[in-house]
Scaffold this motif. Structure first.
Motif, PDB file in Angstrom:
ATOM      1  N   SER A  22      32.018  -4.377  16.861  1.00  0.00           N
ATOM      2  CA  SER A  22      32.187  -4.035  15.403  1.00  0.00           C
ATOM      3  C   SER A  22      33.403  -3.463  15.124  1.00  0.00           C
ATOM      4  CB  SER A  22      31.068  -3.472  14.683  1.00  0.00           C
ATOM      5  OG  SER A  22      29.869  -3.921  14.784  1.00  0.00           O
ATOM      6  N   LEU A  23      34.393  -3.316  14.313  1.00  0.00           N
ATOM      7  CA  LEU A  23      35.600  -2.982  13.974  1.00  0.00           C
ATOM      8  C   LEU A  23      35.270  -1.524  13.295  1.00  0.00           C
ATOM      9  CD1 LEU A  23      38.665  -2.821  13.905  1.00  0.00           C
ATOM     10  CD2 LEU A  23      38.621  -3.963  11.534  1.00  0.00           C
ATOM     11  N   TYR A  30      41.566  -1.085   8.172  1.00  0.00           N
ATOM     12  CA  TYR A  30      40.290  -1.640   8.411  1.00  0.00           C
ATOM     13  C   TYR A  30      39.903  -2.684   7.272  1.00  0.00           C
ATOM     14  CZ  TYR A  30      35.280  -1.487   7.840  1.00  0.00           C
ATOM     15  OH  TYR A  30      33.878  -2.073   7.707  1.00  0.00           O
ATOM     16  N   THR A  31      39.914  -2.452   5.945  1.00  0.00           N
ATOM     17  CA  THR A  31      39.619  -3.451   4.963  1.00  0.00           C
ATOM     18  C   THR A  31      40.283  -4.664   5.069  1.00  0.00           C
ATOM     19  OG1 THR A  31      39.367  -1.351   3.589  1.00  0.00           O
ATOM     20  CG2 THR A  31      39.299  -3.558   2.488  1.00  0.00           C
ATOM     21  N   SER A  34      39.052  -6.377   8.461  1.00  0.00           N
ATOM     22  CA  SER A  34      37.545  -6.592   8.445  1.00  0.00           C
ATOM     23  C   SER A  34      37.355  -7.926   7.580  1.00  0.00           C
ATOM     24  CB  SER A  34      36.852  -5.410   7.895  1.00  0.00           C
ATOM     25  OG  SER A  34      35.410  -5.721   7.730  1.00  0.00           O
TER      26      SER A  34
END
Length: 355
Positions: A22-23, A30-31, A34
């Motif tokens: 998982s990131l 990140y957003t 993801s």
């Protein structure tokens, strides 16, 4: 198959930003990253489902290659609609539904050709073009119910294009969908139905069609439901009452109808196996029967279903019960079509009040 197929997503992530598959939320960007990974995962799952629908052999290499195959750019609204219809029909198994999508695409194509707009209308189609298409169909004497089905399909095309980032807004959002004036309901009165029930025809073929029509008046069956009716498969007993319990072929909505006395008598007459007949002959013969009886109405297979509804409502059955017996999706559908207060219904209600 258990065999992996690897490819690069093009997303750069440092080793410290990734843990246990998982990131990490602390990763830079990140957003965005993801969301990109979620999109890729969704696309891969969609490709897998499409291969299953087509019943093709599924391998990780095939999924990868399908995902990486570049999608040709869409340069016009017509290409966008064509692509949507082609993708949609590949997913469908019902031949009738496939044809309806084909008809809508054909009408849109014909309109664009006649207006010399086949390649001129851009992907971001305007309200003016939509209104021009609507007017074109009106001039072709096409009813608004049918026109609106075309427009709603176009709305789905636009929504899908927005999801792909090809468009930014939906020109059909808040569009003023016009409605046809309510159609008069053609059905038999109780007196006309009794006339049909009491008539003994010399011709066996006319008698069979009369019986089929009467059976539909007591079951609400449309022609296609009548022809596929199987007594053993589509009826069941609850308490002391036998019920018809089947899904309508047209809408796939369940209808639950009591086997009324007259319907039961006809089932016994034909040893619980409904005679079969082509739709054209059925409609031709029922018109001949109407002429013989002096019923001045354009009777078809569907008017028997209308007769069922009108008589049930006049007898005092609620809209909810009538909707369930007819296999309507909602009570509103029944209300819109059959909420015709007749003198018979008024008389019945007056009688109840006086009791």
């Amino acid at each position: 198959t258990g065999i992996r197929a690897e490819f690069s997503t093009g997303i750069t992530i440092t080793k410290g930003d990734f843990n246990n598959g998982s990131l990490l939320a602390t990763a830079i960007g990140y957003t965005h990253k993801s969301n990109e990974l979620l999109f890729i995962e969704s696309e891969l799952q969609n490709i897998y489902l499409q291969l299953r629908i087509k019943q093709e052999a599924i391998t990780s290499e095939k999924i990868k290659n399908t995902f990486l195959t570049p999608v040709p750019p869409v340069s016009s609204f017509h290409e966008l609609v064509t692509q949507f219809v082609n993708d949609k029909t590949k997913q469908l198994t019902n031949s009738f539904t496939k044809r309806t999508y084909g008809v809508r695409l054909k009408n849109i194509t014909t309109f664009l050709k006649e207006k010399n707009l086949l390649k001129e209308v851009p992907v971001d189609v305007t309200t003016d073009t939509i209104e021009s298409f609507e007017l074109w169909m009106v001039n072709k004497k096409i009813k608004f119910g049918h026109i609106n089905r075309h427009l709603r399909m176009i709305g789905k095309v636009i929504k899908k294009a927005i999801g792909k980032g090809l468009l930014t807004h939906n020109v059909l959002s808040g569009y003023d969908y016009k409605q046809d004036p309510p159609k008069s309901i053609i059905s038999l009165t109780r007196e006309e139905l009794a006339l049909l029930e009491n008539k003994k025809f010399v011709s066996d073929k006319l008698q069979r069609v009369a019986d089929l029509y009467i059976f539909c008046c007591y079951t609400s069956f449309a022609y296609c439901d009548l022809m596929e009716f199987d007594f053993e498969k589509h009826t069941r007993i609850i308490g002391e009452q036998r019920w018809i319990d089947k899904c309508r072929r047209k809408s796939h909505i369940e209808q639950i109808t009591p086997v009324f006395k007259k319907a039961d008598q006809l089932l016994k007459k034909y040893n619980y196996k409904i005679p079969t007949i082509s739709l054209q002959k059925y409609n031709d013969y029922i018109k001949e029967i109407a002429d013989i009886l002096g019923i001045d109405k354009n009777l078809t297979t569907h008017t028997a279903r209308k007769t069922f509804a009108m008589i049930r409502i006049e007898e005092g059955y609620s809209m909810e019960a009538t909707a369930k017996m007819m296999g309507h999706k909602s009570t509103q559908q029944t209300q819109n079509t059959y909420a015709k207060v007749t003198h018979t219904r008024i008389a019945l209600e007056m009688k109840k009040k006086a009791a």
